[in-house]
Design an enzyme around this catalytic site. Sequence first.
Site, PDB file in Angstrom:
ATOM      1  N   GLY A  52       0.810  -1.208   0.000  1.00 47.28           N
ATOM      2  CA  GLY A  52       0.000   0.000   0.000  1.00 47.28           C
ATOM      3  C   GLY A  52       0.844   1.258   0.000  1.00 47.28           C
ATOM      4  N   CYS A  53       0.220   2.384  -0.330  1.00 50.26           N
ATOM      5  CA  CYS A  53       0.970   3.650  -0.456  1.00 50.26           C
ATOM      6  C   CYS A  53       1.476   4.148   0.895  1.00 50.26           C
ATOM      7  CB  CYS A  53       0.108   4.701  -1.151  1.00 50.26           C
ATOM      8  SG  CYS A  53      -1.517   4.960  -0.410  1.00 50.26           S
ATOM      9  N   TYR A  54       0.603   4.296   1.881  1.00 47.55           N
ATOM     10  CA  TYR A  54       1.053   4.704   3.215  1.00 47.55           C
ATOM     11  C   TYR A  54       2.030   3.682   3.813  1.00 47.55           C
ATOM     12  CZ  TYR A  54      -2.484   8.463   3.767  1.00 47.55           C
ATOM     13  OH  TYR A  54      -3.237   9.607   3.666  1.00 47.55           O
ATOM     14  N   THR A  84       4.128   1.797   2.281  1.00 46.43           N
ATOM     15  CA  THR A  84       5.431   1.948   1.622  1.00 46.43           C
ATOM     16  C   THR A  84       6.229   3.088   2.246  1.00 46.43           C
ATOM     17  OG1 THR A  84       4.681   1.018  -0.476  1.00 46.43           O
ATOM     18  CG2 THR A  84       6.555   2.521  -0.568  1.00 46.43           C
TER      19      THR A  84
END
Length: 337
Positions: free
Chosen positions: A155-157, A159
């Site tokens: 996921g973005c957060y 990462t």
Amino acid sequence: MLKAAIIGASGYTGAELAGLVKAHPELSLAGLYVSEGSLDAHKSFSSLHPRWRGLIDEPLLPLDDEALSRIHTQADIVLLATAHEVSHDLAPGFLAKGIKVFDLSGAFRVPGEGFYERFYGFAHQHGDWLAQAAYGLAEWNQEAIEKAKLIAVAGCYPTAALTALKPLQNAGFIADNNKPIISAVSGVTGAGRKASLATSFSEISFKPYGVLNHRHQPEISHHLNKQVVFQPHLGNFIRGILATIYVQLNDDVTDEQIAQAYHQAYDGQKIVRLTGQWPQINDVAGTPFCDLHWAREGNQLIVVSAIDNLLKGAASQAIQCININQGFSPLAGLVQE
């Protein structure tokens, strides 16, 4: 050339994937797909995303039975930029045909009983594939990514947070009785392309959301092997994530040891940059990079991590995973070597 089909190509992340695949020296597009009932079906890709006009003018094809049959016979890999439930339902069918799947949803990221019912709102029906999926945090899980048939891109957060925290956790520097606190803000593209009052230009405001119940908290905690406090915020900018992370250190940790842990983890890896100055969104927006910097006072450490949510937080990390899995140059299609 490896043929890559993209499902969910009309969205922001799907569009970034299309551009990256088109520019990749080892990949070619094997079709751009949207859901069968999508209003975008049969439109040209570049009519929705004009920055690729003249470069990617292929139609967005509906994912009907004929399309699935075509993907089964023509694609080498499938990239799923789809809703979690859609990825959950589609991935096993492609895997059964011997097609490798790189899933950018959360459908296969976190094993654990009751996790998907609580945080995603559906009961997971494919525990065998959930157990086999490699977590696609490219700098930290290369061996598993190399071998896997199903890669669950991080996921973005997570990462942004895990890239900052894993060198500290692996070195044993984080105090046992401490939960790192992650305060992170994302650009509005993190909410997707679908129109919503909450993300309209006139309504957008810097604000917290998902307080104490955001699904990325358990994802971060699981893959860090340590519980964290995570609070996301919506920012009034288009793209990017800035995470400010507060960590209580053990008493005997020195500045030299912290620096060594980060350099050991990331020296020679061009995607993660130890900047020597505080990162900012403008430094990483539109790039595949993650920028990190830290400072400490006593046992209190502050680490700041910045990424583009659509690229290092999604599409370019998927390309990193493809490169690792297929034995391509790690930076192919991302950074000029």
